[in-house]
Design an enzyme around this catalytic site. Structure first.
Site, mmCIF file in Angstrom:
data_model
loop_
_atom_site.group_PDB
_atom_site.id
_atom_site.type_symbol
_atom_site.label_atom_id
_atom_site.label_comp_id
_atom_site.label_asym_id
_atom_site.label_seq_id
_atom_site.Cartn_x
_atom_site.Cartn_y
_atom_site.Cartn_z
ATOM 1 C CG ASP A 29 -3.945 -9.191 3.206
ATOM 2 O OD1 ASP A 29 -3.699 -8.576 4.264
ATOM 3 O OD2 ASP A 29 -4.122 -8.623 2.113
ATOM 4 C CD GLN A 62 -2.979 -1.049 2.285
ATOM 5 O OE1 GLN A 62 -2.813 -0.251 3.211
ATOM 6 N NE2 GLN A 62 -3.967 -1.927 2.281
ATOM 7 C CE LYS A 102 -2.167 -6.397 6.777
ATOM 8 N NZ LYS A 102 -2.198 -5.874 5.378
#
Length: 439
Positions: A321, A174, A348
């Site tokens: 993830d 990101q 997260k």
């Protein structure tokens, strides 16, 4: 935007997963389809698109900035691109819901516009750290105000940007993507160095849209402003992060045999397959091909006894993830599984290290919480009541745990599963999981 927080899963114990399934489209790629399609010089089209709460937040943000987007068909989106300088100021704050990808990537994209923007989100998103993207953007000349805690809401005063030479302090796709998008508008060259490979969907899609992007032998990325994004027509691969729950569930439950179709196996994303195979999983990667410049394959997974492993730290960013699912697999593996180098899990949608540890403890599994990871001692799972803390990946991972639990597993606060996997309950039930929603 989201389903009621009171949504709960009741998952009966036992059973097996059998059948074939195409999980929803890749969320990371779907976000980028909207963002780059909006900036393209012409109309773009994508099938296999993930229509979830997170991607709808991205679509709503660009509609608010004047982009015409038709996303009414199942898995289909059409975008009338406005070009690199065609976005308009929104008349209200851009509400990004629970989507950290939307928030962080939009920071980079909006920092170099000639108008101001405000970004906000739900309670979970407004607790997630934003300074990791804001601070390097400020060195590029961006004018961004955050909350006192360095979180959303943000106010971005569009301003001229200049390129920087920046080494990523953490392995974060990101952050990398945020700076690449800012680099599309920055004077001079923006150079990004990453010490650990992270997912490269932004680079692949920029290249597919004809933007000159260079990666040198050391892995550094070089990008300049002044180009034009070409429109596209593509199919989004199925999301390996969503497939991971079925890879784990089928590996756990005797008698399971599942074929997952057209799953993205981008080498910067596919470490979940490597880790599960290290544990003894029976996963066959078949029918390799490409969709939208991304490698895909059909994944055939059958039950196999699992062994605990020490997870190589080099694989951690490539499976970040998927660890809620992987750690559930570790809970029934014979022996001990050790995860280190995963401090990113603490920031997260929930503190995934602590949330997984608490959930496993509820089901009778012994763990040791580390600052940057978790040690899991495999054993037998009891039934129990899990608090997902609104984290979609926690909820889906513990749903699969019920396949080998001695009693029912109840999971609270499951509404946010819709942010990444709308239709999860129906898909899981179709393969044999005894799951139902309780409102």
């Amino acid at each position: 935007m989201s389903a009621p927080k009171s949504l709960r899963y009741h998952v009966g114990p036992g059973g097996a997963l059998v059948g074939r399934l195409r999980v929803p489209g890749d969320k990371s790629i779907s976000h980028r389809v909207v963002m780059l399609g909006a900036l393209a010089s012409g109309d773009s089209h994508a099938t296999g698109f993930l229509q979830s709460e997170d991607t709808r937040a991205t679509i709503a943000a660009f509609r608010a900035m004047g982009v015409v987007i038709d996303a009414d068909g199942p898995g289909e989106v059409r975008i009338q691109g406005v070009g690199m300088h065609g976005l308009r100021a929104a008349t209200r704050p851009l509400d990004l819901g629970n989507s950290g990808t939307s928030a962080r990537l939009l920071c980079g994209l909006l920092a170099g516009q000639d108008f101001a923007s405000d970004l906000t989100g739900d309670r979970s998103l407004t607790r997630r750290p934003m300074l990791r993207v804001v601070e390097p953007l400020r060195t590029m000349g961006a004018r961004i105000d955050t909350s006192d805690a360095g979180t959303l809401p943000l106010h971005i005063d569009g301003s001229p940007l200049h390129g920087i030479d920046y080494r990523l302090p953490v392995a974060s796709a990101q952050l990398k993507s945020c700076l690449l998008l800012a680099g599309l508008y920055a004077d001079g060259e923006t150079v990004i160095h990453e010490h650990t490979t992270t997912r490269d969907h932004t680079e692949r899609m920029l290249a597919a849209c004809g933007w000159p992007l260079r990666r040198n032998d050391s892995g550094s990325l070089h990008i300049r402003a002044g180009g034009e994004l070409q429109p596209f027509d593509l199919e989004v691969p199925a999301d390996i992060s969503s497939a991971a729950f079925y890879l784990v569930g089928a590996s756990l439950a005797p008698g399971s045999d599942v074929l997952l179709e057209s799953v993205g196996i981008n080498p910067t994303r596919a470490a979940v397959i490597d880790i599960l195979k290290m544990m003894g999983a029976d996963i066959v990667v078949d029918n390799r091909r490409e969709l939208a410049g991304e490698p895909v394959a059909d994944l055939h997974v059958r039950y196999a006894p699992l062994q605990g492993v020490s997870i190589p730290e080099a694989l951690v960013p490539i499976a970040i993830d998927e660890f809620p699912a992987i750690l559930v697999a570790a809970a029934i593996a014979e022996g001990t599984t050790e995860l280190r180098g995963a401090a990113e899990l603490r920031v997260k949608e929930s503190d995934r290290i602590q949330t997984v540890a608490d959930g496993l403890a509820t089901l009778g599994i012994d763990t040791q919480v580390l600052e940057d990871g978790l040690i899991v001692h495999g054993g037998r799972l009891n039934g129990g009541h899990i608090n997902s803390h609104g984290d979609h990946r926690i909820a889906m991972a513990f749903a699969m745990a019920a396949l080998v639990a001695a009693g029912p597993v109840e999971i609270d606060d499951c509404a946010n599963v819709a942010t990444s996997f709308p239709g999860f309950v129906d898909a899981a039930r179709g393969l044999g999981l005894d799951i139902r929603e309780v409102h």
